[in-house]
Motif scaffolding. Structure first.
Motif, PDB file in Angstrom:
ATOM      1  N   MET A   1      -7.055   4.962  -8.481  1.00  0.00           N
ATOM      2  CA  MET A   1      -6.487   3.690  -8.939  1.00  0.00           C
ATOM      3  C   MET A   1      -7.550   2.893  -9.683  1.00  0.00           C
ATOM      4  SD  MET A   1      -4.777   0.645  -6.632  1.00  0.00           S
ATOM      5  CE  MET A   1      -3.860   1.879  -5.708  1.00  0.00           C
ATOM      6  N   GLU A   2      -7.210   2.398 -10.852  1.00  0.00           N
ATOM      7  CA  GLU A   2      -8.144   1.637 -11.674  1.00  0.00           C
ATOM      8  C   GLU A   2      -7.681   0.190 -11.793  1.00  0.00           C
ATOM      9  OE1 GLU A   2      -8.788   3.547 -15.408  1.00  0.00           O
ATOM     10  OE2 GLU A   2      -8.910   5.563 -14.538  1.00  0.00           O
ATOM     11  N   LEU A   3      -8.627  -0.681 -12.205  1.00  0.00           N
ATOM     12  CA  LEU A   3      -8.286  -2.094 -12.334  1.00  0.00           C
ATOM     13  C   LEU A   3      -7.172  -2.312 -13.346  1.00  0.00           C
ATOM     14  CD1 LEU A   3     -11.783  -3.855 -12.231  1.00  0.00           C
ATOM     15  CD2 LEU A   3     -10.005  -3.909 -10.478  1.00  0.00           C
ATOM     16  N   ARG A   4      -7.116  -1.486 -14.368  1.00  0.00           N
ATOM     17  CA  ARG A   4      -6.064  -1.668 -15.374  1.00  0.00           C
ATOM     18  C   ARG A   4      -4.682  -1.478 -14.758  1.00  0.00           C
ATOM     19  NH1 ARG A   4      -4.527   3.485 -17.331  1.00  0.00           N
ATOM     20  NH2 ARG A   4      -5.985   5.127 -16.716  1.00  0.00           N
ATOM     21  N   HIS A   5      -4.567  -0.563 -13.772  1.00  0.00           N
ATOM     22  CA  HIS A   5      -3.284  -0.400 -13.100  1.00  0.00           C
ATOM     23  C   HIS A   5      -2.878  -1.686 -12.401  1.00  0.00           C
ATOM     24  CE1 HIS A   5      -4.470   4.023 -13.152  1.00  0.00           C
ATOM     25  NE2 HIS A   5      -3.313   3.979 -13.809  1.00  0.00           N
ATOM     26  N   LEU A   6      -3.842  -2.352 -11.775  1.00  0.00           N
ATOM     27  CA  LEU A   6      -3.540  -3.611 -11.097  1.00  0.00           C
ATOM     28  C   LEU A   6      -3.182  -4.697 -12.100  1.00  0.00           C
ATOM     29  CD1 LEU A   6      -6.310  -3.682  -8.328  1.00  0.00           C
ATOM     30  CD2 LEU A   6      -4.005  -2.709  -8.247  1.00  0.00           C
ATOM     31  N   ARG A   7      -3.890  -4.753 -13.231  1.00  0.00           N
ATOM     32  CA  ARG A   7      -3.571  -5.751 -14.256  1.00  0.00           C
ATOM     33  C   ARG A   7      -2.156  -5.534 -14.791  1.00  0.00           C
ATOM     34  NH1 ARG A   7      -9.146  -5.261 -15.763  1.00  0.00           N
ATOM     35  NH2 ARG A   7      -8.652  -3.596 -17.238  1.00  0.00           N
ATOM     36  N   TYR A   8      -1.792  -4.273 -15.024  1.00  0.00           N
ATOM     37  CA  TYR A   8      -0.442  -3.971 -15.511  1.00  0.00           C
ATOM     38  C   TYR A   8       0.598  -4.395 -14.481  1.00  0.00           C
ATOM     39  CZ  TYR A   8      -2.673  -1.003 -19.070  1.00  0.00           C
ATOM     40  OH  TYR A   8      -3.433  -0.541 -20.110  1.00  0.00           O
ATOM     41  N   PHE A   9       0.342  -4.042 -13.231  1.00  0.00           N
ATOM     42  CA  PHE A   9       1.289  -4.371 -12.160  1.00  0.00           C
ATOM     43  C   PHE A   9       1.490  -5.882 -12.049  1.00  0.00           C
ATOM     44  CE2 PHE A   9       1.634  -5.786  -7.733  1.00  0.00           C
ATOM     45  CZ  PHE A   9       2.901  -5.304  -7.420  1.00  0.00           C
ATOM     46  N   VAL A  10       0.397  -6.648 -12.035  1.00  0.00           N
ATOM     47  CA  VAL A  10       0.494  -8.104 -11.888  1.00  0.00           C
ATOM     48  C   VAL A  10       1.226  -8.712 -13.084  1.00  0.00           C
ATOM     49  CG1 VAL A  10      -0.850 -10.243 -11.815  1.00  0.00           C
ATOM     50  CG2 VAL A  10      -1.503  -8.316 -10.378  1.00  0.00           C
ATOM     51  N   ALA A  11       0.941  -8.223 -14.291  1.00  0.00           N
ATOM     52  CA  ALA A  11       1.593  -8.770 -15.485  1.00  0.00           C
ATOM     53  C   ALA A  11       3.099  -8.563 -15.423  1.00  0.00           C
ATOM     54  CB  ALA A  11       1.016  -8.119 -16.740  1.00  0.00           C
ATOM     55  N   VAL A  12       3.533  -7.376 -15.054  1.00  0.00           N
ATOM     56  CA  VAL A  12       4.966  -7.098 -14.967  1.00  0.00           C
ATOM     57  C   VAL A  12       5.603  -7.910 -13.854  1.00  0.00           C
ATOM     58  CG1 VAL A  12       6.701  -5.315 -14.533  1.00  0.00           C
ATOM     59  CG2 VAL A  12       4.721  -4.796 -15.968  1.00  0.00           C
ATOM     60  N   ALA A  13       4.917  -8.018 -12.705  1.00  0.00           N
ATOM     61  CA  ALA A  13       5.446  -8.794 -11.584  1.00  0.00           C
ATOM     62  C   ALA A  13       5.626 -10.254 -11.971  1.00  0.00           C
ATOM     63  CB  ALA A  13       4.518  -8.673 -10.382  1.00  0.00           C
ATOM     64  N   GLU A  14       4.680 -10.813 -12.709  1.00  0.00           N
ATOM     65  CA  GLU A  14       4.753 -12.223 -13.072  1.00  0.00           C
ATOM     66  C   GLU A  14       5.758 -12.485 -14.181  1.00  0.00           C
ATOM     67  OE1 GLU A  14       0.208 -13.548 -11.782  1.00  0.00           O
ATOM     68  OE2 GLU A  14       0.696 -13.273 -13.905  1.00  0.00           O
ATOM     69  N   GLU A  15       5.918 -11.542 -15.095  1.00  0.00           N
ATOM     70  CA  GLU A  15       6.856 -11.732 -16.203  1.00  0.00           C
ATOM     71  C   GLU A  15       8.276 -11.333 -15.830  1.00  0.00           C
ATOM     72  OE1 GLU A  15       6.193 -13.301 -18.819  1.00  0.00           O
ATOM     73  OE2 GLU A  15       4.003 -13.334 -18.788  1.00  0.00           O
ATOM     74  N   GLY A  16       8.412 -10.420 -14.848  1.00  0.00           N
ATOM     75  CA  GLY A  16       9.740  -9.959 -14.472  1.00  0.00           C
ATOM     76  C   GLY A  16      10.397  -9.098 -15.534  1.00  0.00           C
ATOM     77  N   SER A  17       9.587  -8.578 -16.449  1.00  0.00           N
ATOM     78  CA  SER A  17      10.127  -7.787 -17.551  1.00  0.00           C
ATOM     79  C   SER A  17       9.043  -6.860 -18.080  1.00  0.00           C
ATOM     80  CB  SER A  17      10.623  -8.697 -18.671  1.00  0.00           C
ATOM     81  OG  SER A  17      10.842  -7.975 -19.866  1.00  0.00           O
TER      82      SER A  17
END
Length: 303
Positions: free
Chosen positions: A1-17
């Motif tokens: 697991m890399e930090l970019r995976h976490l950044r992607y996950f958080v961005a999608v979670a916050e945008e809902g899209s």
């Protein structure tokens, strides 16, 4: 697991899209983002999102993962900032960032306060949107940031001015003939609104209009003063911006005060309390000189 995976996950979670996160936050293709999230779910061993007609929603596992993902990203950013600060504990340079347009008003006062230090330091100046200035201070990329008071836990603020907000409109607009403008005279769909970027300004204006029973339905949105002025000039609409933009207006665009008590918005000097820069320490000890010098200077004249 890399930090970019976490950044992607958080961005999608916050945008809902997935689409919005890919285009606005991550600047990547949606199929690539979907693959990264599937890889993350495979590694976690649980489904983190479910698709709905309105976008995506977090599962129970996703909601549990989100808090820890945010904390991990925050700690990683703090580790980078700490390393950068440790690598240059006695900087020969001093970096100042401004909310775009504010350097016109404040840079001369900053250099006046630091005039005895300028021969000994490399003064670096930049400008950006207010949230980005605050983020740069929090990361340790700049020593001092002139911006709105942004929600950054690592950043301390000293309010240095409170600016009135004025009406910005074309010189040939019918309301330009008024000495003062009542917001109830705005045409709802001709008001130029605000994107998510100038969120502090947007909040101040929305509260002001709500308190006066004024409802607007913007069809155009600004993300900075330059965009706002351009939209006013090209569409014939009106908007509300801080008074510091007045000297920057082209001849086709003018400002007018609001009737009664106009809203104000604060300008603040942001810094990290743990920044060891002796130049920053000197500036903060003499910040009252900067405030006094700006107050003594004649304000911009309205056209």
């Amino acid at each position: 697991m890399e930090l970019r995976h976490l950044r992607y996950f958080v961005a999608v979670a916050e945008e809902g899209s997935l689409t919005v996160a890919a285009e606005r936050r991550l600047h990547t293709a949606q199929p690539s983002l979907s693959r990264q999230l599937r890889d993350l779910e495979h590694e976690v061993g649980a489904q983190l999102f479910v698709r709905t007609s309105r976008g995506v929603e977090l599962t129970a596992a996703g909601r549990a993962f989100l808090e820890h993902a945010r904390l991990t990203l925050h700690q990683a950013a703090e580790a980078v900032a700490a390393a950068r600060r440790a690598a240059r504990p006695a900087k020969a340079s001093f970096s100042v960032g401004f909310l775009t347009g504010q350097e016109v008003e404040w840079l001369r006062h900053v250099t006046h306060v630091l005039q005895d230090q300028l021969k000994e330091i490399d003064l670096r100046v930049s400008s950006d949107f207010s949230p980005h200035v605050a983020e740069a201070v929090a990361r340790g990329d700049i020593d001092l940031g002139f911006s709105r008071i942004e929600p950054q836990a690592e950043v301390s603020y000293k309010v240095i001015a409170r600016e009135p907000i004025s009406v910005i409109l074309r010189a040939d607009h019918p309301l330009a003939a008024h000495a003062e403008i009542d917001p109830r005279d705005f045409v709802p769909d001709a008001f130029i609104g605000y994107s998510d970027t100038p969120h502090v300004l947007r909040g101040v204006v929305e509260r002001y209009l709500h308190d006066r029973g004024v409802s607007v339905s913007p069809t155009h949105f600004l993300d900075g003063f330059a965009t706002g002025i351009s939209l006013v000039a090209s569409t014939g609409g009106v908007t509300l911006l801080p008074a510091y933009v007045e000297p920057l207006l082209p001849s086709s665009v003018v400002s007018r005060p609001l009737v009664g008590n106009a809203p104000v918005i604060e300008v603040a000097a942001g810094y990290r309390a743990d920044n060891p820069s002796p130049v920053l320490k000197y500036f903060l000890e003499h910040v009252d000189q900067l405030i006094a010098a700006r107050s003594a200077a004649s304000g911009p004249s309205r056209r």
